[in-house]
Design a protein around this motif. Structure first.
Motif, PDB file in Angstrom:
ATOM      1  N   PRO A  12     -12.068   6.136  17.564  1.00  0.00           N
ATOM      2  CA  PRO A  12     -10.544   5.002  17.932  1.00  0.00           C
ATOM      3  C   PRO A  12      -9.356   5.834  18.343  1.00  0.00           C
ATOM      4  CG  PRO A  12     -11.626   4.275  15.303  1.00  0.00           C
ATOM      5  CD  PRO A  12     -11.724   6.000  16.065  1.00  0.00           C
ATOM      6  N   THR A  13      -8.421   4.690  19.033  1.00  0.00           N
ATOM      7  CA  THR A  13      -7.549   5.603  19.386  1.00  0.00           C
ATOM      8  C   THR A  13      -6.188   4.800  19.738  1.00  0.00           C
ATOM      9  OG1 THR A  13      -8.527   6.808  21.196  1.00  0.00           O
ATOM     10  CG2 THR A  13      -6.660   6.701  21.212  1.00  0.00           C
ATOM     11  N   GLY A  14      -5.022   5.316  19.140  1.00  0.00           N
ATOM     12  CA  GLY A  14      -3.831   4.113  19.359  1.00  0.00           C
ATOM     13  C   GLY A  14      -3.039   4.058  20.515  1.00  0.00           C
ATOM     14  N   PHE A  21      -1.429   7.995  24.237  1.00  0.00           N
ATOM     15  CA  PHE A  21      -2.535   7.581  23.039  1.00  0.00           C
ATOM     16  C   PHE A  21      -2.962   8.198  21.068  1.00  0.00           C
ATOM     17  CE2 PHE A  21      -2.825   5.852  27.347  1.00  0.00           C
ATOM     18  CZ  PHE A  21      -3.615   4.198  27.172  1.00  0.00           C
ATOM     19  N   PRO A  22      -2.435   7.537  20.690  1.00  0.00           N
ATOM     20  CA  PRO A  22      -2.207   8.603  19.992  1.00  0.00           C
ATOM     21  C   PRO A  22      -3.835   8.477  19.369  1.00  0.00           C
ATOM     22  CG  PRO A  22      -0.814   7.261  19.027  1.00  0.00           C
ATOM     23  CD  PRO A  22      -1.449   6.901  20.288  1.00  0.00           C
ATOM     24  N   GLY A  23      -4.904   9.641  18.519  1.00  0.00           N
ATOM     25  CA  GLY A  23      -6.238   9.984  18.964  1.00  0.00           C
ATOM     26  C   GLY A  23      -7.012  10.368  19.661  1.00  0.00           C
ATOM     27  N   ALA A  24      -6.680   9.757  20.980  1.00  0.00           N
ATOM     28  CA  ALA A  24      -7.622  10.030  22.279  1.00  0.00           C
ATOM     29  C   ALA A  24      -8.342  11.868  22.112  1.00  0.00           C
ATOM     30  CB  ALA A  24      -6.918   9.887  23.280  1.00  0.00           C
ATOM     31  N   ASP A  25      -9.197  11.275  22.214  1.00  0.00           N
ATOM     32  CA  ASP A  25     -10.077  13.235  22.704  1.00  0.00           C
ATOM     33  C   ASP A  25      -9.955  13.513  23.705  1.00  0.00           C
ATOM     34  OD1 ASP A  25     -11.793  14.803  22.628  1.00  0.00           O
ATOM     35  OD2 ASP A  25     -13.319  14.163  21.458  1.00  0.00           O
ATOM     36  N   ALA A  26      -9.099  14.976  23.959  1.00  0.00           N
ATOM     37  CA  ALA A  26      -8.792  15.102  25.030  1.00  0.00           C
ATOM     38  C   ALA A  26     -10.646  15.890  25.757  1.00  0.00           C
ATOM     39  CB  ALA A  26      -8.000  16.447  25.256  1.00  0.00           C
ATOM     40  N   ALA A  27     -11.327  15.577  25.628  1.00  0.00           N
ATOM     41  CA  ALA A  27     -12.225  16.215  25.761  1.00  0.00           C
ATOM     42  C   ALA A  27     -13.008  15.225  25.913  1.00  0.00           C
ATOM     43  CB  ALA A  27     -12.636  16.615  25.215  1.00  0.00           C
TER      44      ALA A  27
END
Lengths: 233, 224
Positions: free
Chosen positions: A8-10, A69-75
């Motif tokens: 999940p992303t904020g 987007f805190p928590g976003a997975d850069a991959a």
């Protein structure tokens, strides 16, 4: 709705300004939405709800400030791209329901887009109309295909601009149930709404805008009701 | 790689929607045909005058017809705000332009090829022996028209007086293409045909410069 594969992303707005010529649509917007929250943006017409959602969707670039987007997975590039459902369907009338989903699935590098399109068509109840052109759809069916398009890349943030517009009561119930499932699966949901409904009952927080500024931000039940009915927070 | 794959996916969408509605192809073809027919009454077919002026008329007809085509190029995307969904979906916005300009070039070329027999008949100019070079000229000329037209279409679609703005911006910008394409075509259709490679080279350079500009600044044209 399909469970998420991605964390999940904020959403974080930091001093966001949006100006069209001399007119400020948004002024110094700063607040953060935690991953998995369901937030309602409330406010009168022209208060800046749509502009804020379009900034969050990265369709509109802010004049100043920062969106993250805190928590976003850069991959996972798709993780940083929210799903956005606007007033309009944002799909092609001259393509079939399935062709639309395949188009947006392929563009976003969705793994096995045909299977994902079929899965979504089944979930939004359009499997039997998969080969029909979208221009032959009713308003409710159009809203369903719009939601399916927004979900095609399994976003971790979903943005809805007045999602109940044009929907009949069964359609609103269907949408509320779908949103509940998506939110339970860990997706952060942000929606702009007018008044209280089955859909607003899902919200755990309300942010009220007026003239492009945040004037109230609450998580308590009574204040939330007050904001949604345009009372004082 | 993602630019090319996104372009291919979007090109497929452009072709699919157009061949389903046939709006652009029909409008463009009918417009060119009407202009060719009307001017054929003014110019005596088969004369030196026809050979001298007909190529210019052909390119003028192509230019005006293409401006009709470009009107709806980005306007179509506004009906359901599909441009926003495309911008959300593609990693490089240049793919949107690239797909549209390739589609526009293909539509223009297809229309021109359909109109060439009528052009040959109405103006009594044999084309068969010059066809390969003529197609090359039509290609580089149409590509230039499409690149500039697609860019201007993106600008004008967001403006209030879009129907007026597009030809006002497009026609002066494409004057060099019109003049050079007409001269090269006229030399080619002369009784003693000459292939003006310098003119073809000029058109290719024009295409390259405008394509580079679109690649560098195209993203800003799509911003709200």
């Amino acid at each position: 709705m399909t469970a998420l594969r991605i964390p999940p992303t904020g959403l974080r707005f930091e001093n966001i300004d949006k100006r069209y010529g001399g007119l400020f649509a948004l002024r110094r917007i700063s607040f953060e939405i935690a991953p998995g929250e369901c937030v309602v943006l409330a406010g009168r017409n022209g208060s800046g709800k749509t502009t804020l959602l379009r900034v969050a969707a990265q369709i509109v670039k802010p004049t100043a400030g920062k969106l993250s987007f805190p928590g976003a997975d850069a991959a996972l590039p798709a993780n940083g791209r929210p799903g956005y459902v606007a007033h309009t369907t944002m799909v092609y009338d001259e393509l079939t329901a399935e062709e639309n989903l395949l188009l947006f699935g392929k563009l976003q590098n969705v793994e096995n887009p045909a299977a994902r399109a079929e899965e979504l068509l089944r979930e939004v109840g359009l499997m039997e109309r998969r080969d029909s052109l979208v221009r032959t759809f009713s308003r409710g069916m159009r809203q369903r295909i719009a939601i399916a398009r927004a979900l095609i890349h399994r976003p971790s943030v979903l943005l809805f601009d007045e999602p109940a517009t044009g929907l009949d009561p069964p359609g609103i119930t269907w949408l509320a149930n779908s949103l509940r499932e998506v939110n339970r699966a860990g997706c952060t949901v942000v929606m702009s709404l007018h008044g209280e409904s089955e859909i607003s009952a899902l919200a755990t927080r309300a942010v009220q805008l007026d003239a492009g500024r945040v004037i109230a931000d609450t998580q308590s039940g009574a204040s939330l009701h007050s904001i949604l009915t345009f009372g004082s927070a | 790689m993602s630019l090319l794959s996104n372009t291919a996916i979007l090109l497929d969408k452009e072709l699919r929607t157009e061949f389903r509605s046939r709006e652009l192809l029909t409008t463009t073809a009918v417009f060119i045909l009407i202009v060719l027919v009307l001017f054929s009454f003014a110019i005596n077919p088969g004369t030196e005058e026809a050979r001298q002026f007909a190529p210019g008329l052909l390119w003028l007809a192509i230019l005006f017809a293409s401006s009709l085509m470009f009107q709806s190029c980005f306007l179509r995307e506004q009906t359901n705000d599909t441009l926003s969904s495309l911008r959300l979906a593609v990693s490089d916005p240049f793919a949107i332009f690239l797909a549209k300009l390739i589609a526009n070039t293909l539509f223009l070329l297809l229309t021109e090829l359909m109109m060439l027999p009528f052009f040959a008949i109405f103006y009594n100019i044999p084309l068969w022996s010059k066809l390969p070079v003529l197609i090359l000229v039509l290609f580089v000329g149409s590509l230039g028209i499409s690149i500039a037209g697609t860019a201007i279409s993106a600008i004008s679609a967001q403006a209030r007086m879009r129907e007026l703005l597009l030809p006002l911006l497009l026609l002066p910008l494409l004057t060099p293409v019109l003049v050079v394409s007409s001269l090269v075509t006229a030399s080619l259709l002369d009784r003693e045909p000459i292939v003006q490679w310098k003119g073809i080279g000029f058109l290719a350079v024009f295409d390259l410069i405008f394509l580079t500009a679109l690649w560098l600044f195209g993203e800003y044209l799509l911003e709200e």
